[in-house]
Design a protein around this motif. Structure first.
Motif, PDB file in Angstrom:
ATOM      1  N   ALA A  90      54.735  -9.022 -30.850  1.00  0.00           N
ATOM      2  CA  ALA A  90      54.704 -10.457 -30.558  1.00  0.00           C
ATOM      3  C   ALA A  90      56.015 -10.782 -29.861  1.00  0.00           C
ATOM      4  O   ALA A  90      57.059 -10.243 -30.222  1.00  0.00           O
ATOM      5  CB  ALA A  90      54.569 -11.258 -31.839  1.00  0.00           C
ATOM      6  N   SER A  91      55.962 -11.625 -28.863  1.00  0.00           N
ATOM      7  CA  SER A  91      57.178 -12.026 -28.165  1.00  0.00           C
ATOM      8  C   SER A  91      57.130 -13.530 -27.958  1.00  0.00           C
ATOM      9  O   SER A  91      56.307 -14.031 -27.199  1.00  0.00           O
ATOM     10  CB  SER A  91      57.253 -11.276 -26.827  1.00  0.00           C
ATOM     11  N   LEU A  93      57.348 -17.589 -29.924  1.00  0.00           N
ATOM     12  CA  LEU A  93      56.472 -18.397 -30.785  1.00  0.00           C
ATOM     13  C   LEU A  93      56.704 -19.843 -30.372  1.00  0.00           C
ATOM     14  O   LEU A  93      57.615 -20.499 -30.858  1.00  0.00           O
ATOM     15  CB  LEU A  93      56.834 -18.182 -32.264  1.00  0.00           C
ATOM     16  N   ASP A 103      57.091 -13.282 -21.707  1.00  0.00           N
ATOM     17  CA  ASP A 103      56.628 -12.928 -23.064  1.00  0.00           C
ATOM     18  C   ASP A 103      55.136 -12.641 -23.046  1.00  0.00           C
ATOM     19  O   ASP A 103      54.667 -11.663 -23.622  1.00  0.00           O
ATOM     20  CB  ASP A 103      56.868 -14.089 -24.049  1.00  0.00           C
ATOM     21  N   MET A 107      53.115  -9.065 -24.005  1.00  0.00           N
ATOM     22  CA  MET A 107      52.111  -8.959 -25.080  1.00  0.00           C
ATOM     23  C   MET A 107      50.752  -8.502 -24.529  1.00  0.00           C
ATOM     24  O   MET A 107      50.101  -7.633 -25.116  1.00  0.00           O
ATOM     25  CB  MET A 107      51.961 -10.301 -25.804  1.00  0.00           C
ATOM     26  N   GLY A 149      51.032 -19.622 -31.769  1.00  0.00           N
ATOM     27  CA  GLY A 149      50.706 -18.188 -31.692  1.00  0.00           C
ATOM     28  C   GLY A 149      49.889 -17.863 -30.457  1.00  0.00           C
ATOM     29  O   GLY A 149      49.698 -16.689 -30.113  1.00  0.00           O
ATOM     30  N   TYR A 152      49.754 -14.501 -28.382  1.00  0.00           N
ATOM     31  CA  TYR A 152      49.695 -13.383 -29.342  1.00  0.00           C
ATOM     32  C   TYR A 152      48.325 -13.349 -30.012  1.00  0.00           C
ATOM     33  O   TYR A 152      47.697 -12.290 -30.114  1.00  0.00           O
ATOM     34  CB  TYR A 152      50.815 -13.507 -30.387  1.00  0.00           C
ATOM     35  N   SER A 190      59.065  -9.543 -36.610  1.00  0.00           N
ATOM     36  CA  SER A 190      59.566 -10.906 -36.359  1.00  0.00           C
ATOM     37  C   SER A 190      60.885 -10.902 -35.589  1.00  0.00           C
ATOM     38  O   SER A 190      61.181 -11.834 -34.846  1.00  0.00           O
ATOM     39  CB  SER A 190      59.713 -11.677 -37.679  1.00  0.00           C
ATOM     40  N   ARG A 193      59.710 -10.675 -32.231  1.00  0.00           N
ATOM     41  CA  ARG A 193      59.086 -11.954 -31.843  1.00  0.00           C
ATOM     42  C   ARG A 193      60.150 -12.989 -31.490  1.00  0.00           C
ATOM     43  O   ARG A 193      59.994 -13.741 -30.529  1.00  0.00           O
ATOM     44  CB  ARG A 193      58.202 -12.470 -32.990  1.00  0.00           C
TER      45      ARG A 193
END
Ligand code: 8X3
Length: 254
Positions: A90-91, A93, A103, A107, A149, A152, A190, A193
């Motif tokens: 995940a990159s 949020l 990002d 992903m 999200g 992702y 995380s 992320r």
């Protein structure tokens, strides 16, 4: 005869834990990832501790030519019994209207396109063998969508759909397809992320008992070691104190 498993993203977290679990089971391992030194360290640990054969291959799964080179020129024509599609990340949020396109690309290129590239190369070998097992590491984010999200979740919904599609196409060829969908697992996930912000990353798991990489490796090993006629098609695995993607009971809460 020992089985041979390819595990992508084996340099850390769930991939590394799965490599260790499979080594304990006596599988021959083909480990991939981007960080060569980590792969080499894991290789020598596994070979000396479990006396299993381990080869490591450093490349970027986002690059089709590198995946093709690995599959066509580096692993030879040996039987591949298991492919664990674990590489993913995940990159960022944030709301989509504030999202970072770089990002998103990272992903999509890793979680979806990378998974497709390697599966496109390995699945035909399994079809020719009329046996094999593809285990995709999805996410609760492939079942539920949570605010911020967006992309992702879209990539993990894609992994879910690809797993479903593969199963419908391969069930009559002796090939099992498993989608493992973890909830909160405390790994480097995380930190990646949040682009290295360790404080923000640790807040995600604050006051609750998250799953560990070993918990998920255990589930992957369970699916892999069922008798041949049993296909664990799907597993949603959550910490006990997580009710859904957005519900987590923390110690500070009443
Ligand atoms: C990891 C689980 O809830 O952080 O895929 O998206 S979550």
């Amino acid at each position: 005869m020992s089985k041979t498993a390819i595990i992508t993203g084996a340099t850390a977290g769930i991939g590394e834990a799965t490599a260790i679990e499979f080594a304990k089971l006596g599988y021959n391992l083909i480990l991939t990832g981007r960080r060569k030194e980590r792969l080499q360290k894991l290789q020598s640990e596994l070979e000396s501790k479990y006396r299993t054969s381990v080869s490591v291959h450093a490349f970027d799964i986002q690059v089709k030519a590198e995946v093709e080179n690995f599959c066509r020129h580096e692993i030879g024509d040996k039987t591949i019994d298991i492919l664990v599609n674990n590489a993913g990340l995940a990159s960022g949020l944030s709301p989509l209207h504030e999202g970072d396109v770089d990002d998103w690309e990272k992903m999509i290129d890793t979680n979806v396109k990378g998974l497709l590239y390697i599966t496109r190369e390995i699945a035909p070998r399994m079809v020719a063998q009329q046996s094999g097992h593809i285990i995709n590491v999805g996410s609760i984010a492939g079942i539920e969508v949570y605010p911020n999200g967006n992309v992702y979740c879209a990539t993990k919904h894609a992994v879910h759909a690809i797993s479903e599609g593969l199963r419908r196409e391969l069930y009559d060829k002796g090939i099992r397809v498993t989608n493992i969908a973890p909830g909160l697992v405390e790994t480097e996930f995380s930190i990646v992320r949040f682009h290295g912000d360790e404080k923000r990353a640790s807040n995600v798991y604050d006051g609750m008992e998250a799953l560990t990489a070993n918990d998920i490796a255990d589930c992957i090993a369970f699916a892999a070691t069922r008798p041949k006629h049993v296909n664990i098609a799907e597993m949603l695995v959550l910490p006990t104190n997580q009710g859904s993607a957005t519900q987590v009971k923390r110690k500070s809460q009443p």
